[in-house]
Design a protein around this motif. Structure first.
Motif, PDB file in Angstrom:
ATOM      1  N   PRO A 171       0.694  -0.449  -0.305  1.00 47.65           N
ATOM      2  CA  PRO A 171      -0.725  -0.634  -0.637  1.00 47.65           C
ATOM      3  C   PRO A 171      -1.386   0.681  -1.040  1.00 47.65           C
ATOM      4  O   PRO A 171      -0.981   1.750  -0.603  1.00 47.65           O
ATOM      5  N   ASP A 172      -2.409   0.567  -1.884  1.00 50.25           N
ATOM      6  CA  ASP A 172      -3.199   1.734  -2.296  1.00 50.25           C
ATOM      7  C   ASP A 172      -4.620   1.490  -1.795  1.00 50.25           C
ATOM      8  O   ASP A 172      -5.259   0.518  -2.206  1.00 50.25           O
ATOM      9  N   LEU A 173      -5.113   2.340  -0.892  1.00 55.74           N
ATOM     10  CA  LEU A 173      -6.420   2.109  -0.264  1.00 55.74           C
ATOM     11  C   LEU A 173      -7.471   3.070  -0.798  1.00 55.74           C
ATOM     12  O   LEU A 173      -7.162   4.209  -1.160  1.00 55.74           O
ATOM     13  N   THR A 174      -8.718   2.606  -0.827  1.00 49.23           N
ATOM     14  CA  THR A 174      -9.853   3.504  -1.073  1.00 49.23           C
ATOM     15  C   THR A 174     -10.878   3.291   0.032  1.00 49.23           C
ATOM     16  O   THR A 174     -11.178   2.145   0.393  1.00 49.23           O
ATOM     17  N   LEU A 175     -11.367   4.391   0.562  1.00 48.26           N
ATOM     18  CA  LEU A 175     -12.341   4.356   1.652  1.00 48.26           C
ATOM     19  C   LEU A 175     -13.547   5.181   1.214  1.00 48.26           C
ATOM     20  O   LEU A 175     -13.398   6.336   0.796  1.00 48.26           O
ATOM     21  N   ARG A 205     -16.195  11.792  -4.223  1.00 46.47           N
ATOM     22  CA  ARG A 205     -16.380  11.713  -2.759  1.00 46.47           C
ATOM     23  C   ARG A 205     -15.866  10.366  -2.212  1.00 46.47           C
ATOM     24  O   ARG A 205     -16.484   9.734  -1.364  1.00 46.47           O
ATOM     25  N   ILE A 206     -14.716   9.943  -2.747  1.00 44.45           N
ATOM     26  CA  ILE A 206     -14.058   8.715  -2.278  1.00 44.45           C
ATOM     27  C   ILE A 206     -12.649   9.087  -1.831  1.00 44.45           C
ATOM     28  O   ILE A 206     -11.957   9.853  -2.512  1.00 44.45           O
ATOM     29  N   LEU A 207     -12.221   8.533  -0.693  1.00 36.99           N
ATOM     30  CA  LEU A 207     -10.862   8.780  -0.206  1.00 36.99           C
ATOM     31  C   LEU A 207      -9.932   7.742  -0.829  1.00 36.99           C
ATOM     32  O   LEU A 207     -10.091   6.537  -0.590  1.00 36.99           O
ATOM     33  N   PRO A 240      -1.873  14.784   3.820  1.00 38.35           N
ATOM     34  CA  PRO A 240      -1.321  14.982   2.461  1.00 38.35           C
ATOM     35  C   PRO A 240      -1.394  13.752   1.560  1.00 38.35           C
ATOM     36  O   PRO A 240      -1.303  13.877   0.342  1.00 38.35           O
ATOM     37  N   CYS A 241      -1.570  12.553   2.139  1.00 43.28           N
ATOM     38  CA  CYS A 241      -1.588  11.340   1.309  1.00 43.28           C
ATOM     39  C   CYS A 241      -2.879  11.206   0.488  1.00 43.28           C
ATOM     40  O   CYS A 241      -2.926  10.453  -0.484  1.00 43.28           O
ATOM     41  N   VAL A 242      -3.941  11.932   0.847  1.00 42.81           N
ATOM     42  CA  VAL A 242      -5.236  11.785   0.161  1.00 42.81           C
ATOM     43  C   VAL A 242      -5.203  12.490  -1.197  1.00 42.81           C
ATOM     44  O   VAL A 242      -4.752  13.623  -1.304  1.00 42.81           O
ATOM     45  N   ARG A 243      -5.708  11.792  -2.227  1.00 46.58           N
ATOM     46  CA  ARG A 243      -5.793  12.377  -3.575  1.00 46.58           C
ATOM     47  C   ARG A 243      -7.041  13.260  -3.629  1.00 46.58           C
ATOM     48  O   ARG A 243      -8.169  12.739  -3.721  1.00 46.58           O
ATOM     49  N   PHE A 244      -6.836  14.550  -3.616  1.00 52.40           N
ATOM     50  CA  PHE A 244      -7.946  15.491  -3.462  1.00 52.40           C
ATOM     51  C   PHE A 244      -8.883  15.503  -4.676  1.00 52.40           C
ATOM     52  O   PHE A 244     -10.094  15.637  -4.544  1.00 52.40           O
TER      53      PHE A 244
END
Length: 418
Positions: free
Chosen positions: A216-220, A246-248, A235-239
């Motif tokens: 799964p690909d999540l956005t928070l 400002r979305i994770l 490390p999994c967060v796309r910086f």
């Protein structure tokens, strides 16, 4: 590059050591013991101790010092972060990270450390990968290993090790697909005699427990992400996405992990959730003093303050204390001069108070300064910074997962001066 690791318990015994490059003598820890003696508390031992031929870098967690020995200069935070990863891995494997548990699973501990560092350099620090390399101990597996002489080492290379998302293994399947996020904030504050805030800051983390099938690909997203300062990501967060929107956005690891940690230091943004009214006085001519404290909620959005614990280190001249609490229990230790009051929950209609008299040693002058009061507390379903999760979306998979968000505020080093 890390040469050796020593695990030292609270009484100063080295109960485990591991060497990667060459064997470093235990005598190098003498420098650490000297620094420990000079520090008033275990938390005050310097994290970096230079010696003639080595540097000692340490973290103190679960009443254990994890001391790494390095021979050349490396960025200290790199080593300290690795040591925290070691502790988190032990906790993940054994449930708790304690001296007893490490000694009981010493073979697995050595196998895990061997995989985490290769020739002194970090190799596999992700829990998912390590669990495929070294199977976590179970009673059945321990019995089988004892009888057959086999080990917990896995037969195959982890599937995630060679992929572009090394933190997640392939082929994950669950019957219940769930994603839980805990926003936990710890408030450190110093409040002066009049109730004004001298310093206040919030250390926050977002811990996740994600059990989702497939990839799964999540956005928070948060309602007020600008609050966050000094953010550190898994490390999994796309910086790039965080910087621009400002979305994770992330492909989550399987299981428990820390998604991000952050800091809120702007004084005007830090609300103080509790207050303490105090009247502590010592008379010059008398050997008696007065002690009164009342604890109450403040800026808690109507949420209950619970698990309240008040401690105070009384001056050396105090012989005894005769106190009556309106709720909870209190203990005064005449040897260490430590007063502890276990308050429990605060009822705003009937505020808890502790009142009574203080007996001083005869003939001694009144104490130079009043004691400070330290507080511990918890507030469920409240992030004191005002941080709120806006929405959580999932892409790349067809099913609908169950999603849950929980907030909690607790006291870090919360001190009231009297």
């Amino acid at each position: 590059m890390i040469h050796s690791l020593f695990l030292i318990n609270a009484s100063g015994d080295i109960f485990l050591e591991k060497h990667w490059k060459s064997v470093v003598s235990r005598s190098v820890c003498d420098y650490f013991f000297e620094a420990q003696e000079r520090a008033s508390e275990a938390e005050n031992v310097p994290p970096v101790i230079p010696t003639p031929h080595h540097y000692l870098l340490s973290v103190y967690r679960h009443k254990i010092f994890f001391v790494a020995v390095i021979q050349s200069e490396v960025p200290p935070l790199f080593v300290i972060e690795f040591l925290h990863r070691v502790v988190d891995t032990f906790q993940d494997y054994f449930g708790v990270c304690s001296e007893v548990m490490i000694k009981d699973n010493v073979v697995v501990v050595y196998e895990v450390l061997e995989e985490m560092l290769d020739n002194g350099f970090p190799l596999a620090t992700e829990s998912n990968i390590l669990k495929e390399l070294i199977k976590p101990p179970t009673i059945l597996r321990t019995v089988v290993n004892t009888i057959t002489g086999s080990t917990n080492v896995g037969d195959q290379l982890p599937t995630g090790q060679l992929s572009v998302v090394p933190w997640r293994r392939t082929g994950v399947k669950y019957t219940n697909n769930e994603a839980y996020f805990d926003v936990i904030e710890e408030i450190d504050a110093i409040i002066d005699k009049s109730g004004s805030t001298i310093t206040a800051e919030i250390q926050g983390v977002v811990d996740a427990c994600v059990k989702l099938t497939g990839m799964p690909d999540l956005t928070l997203s948060f309602m007020n992400p600008r609050l966050l300062d000094d953010v550190s990501f898994h490390p999994c967060v796309r910086f790039k996405r965080w910087e621009s929107e400002r979305i994770l956005s992330f492909i989550p690891p399987d299981g428990n992990f820390r998604l991000l940690s952050y800091h809120v230091s702007a004084q005007n943004l830090v609300a103080i959730p509790v207050y303490v009214k105090h009247n502590i006085s010592f008379r010059d001519s008398s050997s008696l003093g007065r002690f009164e404290i009342t604890v109450g909620p403040k800026q808690t959005m109507g949420k209950t303050v619970e698990g309240v614990m008040v401690t105070s280190q009384m001056p050396k001249g105090v012989l005894n204390m005769t106190l009556t609490p309106s709720q909870g229990t209190h203990i005064f230790d005449p040897v260490t001069k430590l007063l502890s009051w276990d308050v429990g929950k605060i009822n705003p209609q009937k505020l808890p108070s502790l009142k009574g008299s203080v007996s001083l040693q005869a003939g001694t002058s009144k104490p130079d300064e009043n004691p400070t009061i330290n507080l511990q507390f918890k507030i469920q379903q409240l992030a004191i910074s005002g941080l709120k999760v806006n929405r959580l979306d999932m892409y790349g998979e067809k099913y609908k997962p169950f999603k849950g968000i929980k907030y909690m505020t607790k006291a870090g080093k919360f001190q009231v001066r009297t």
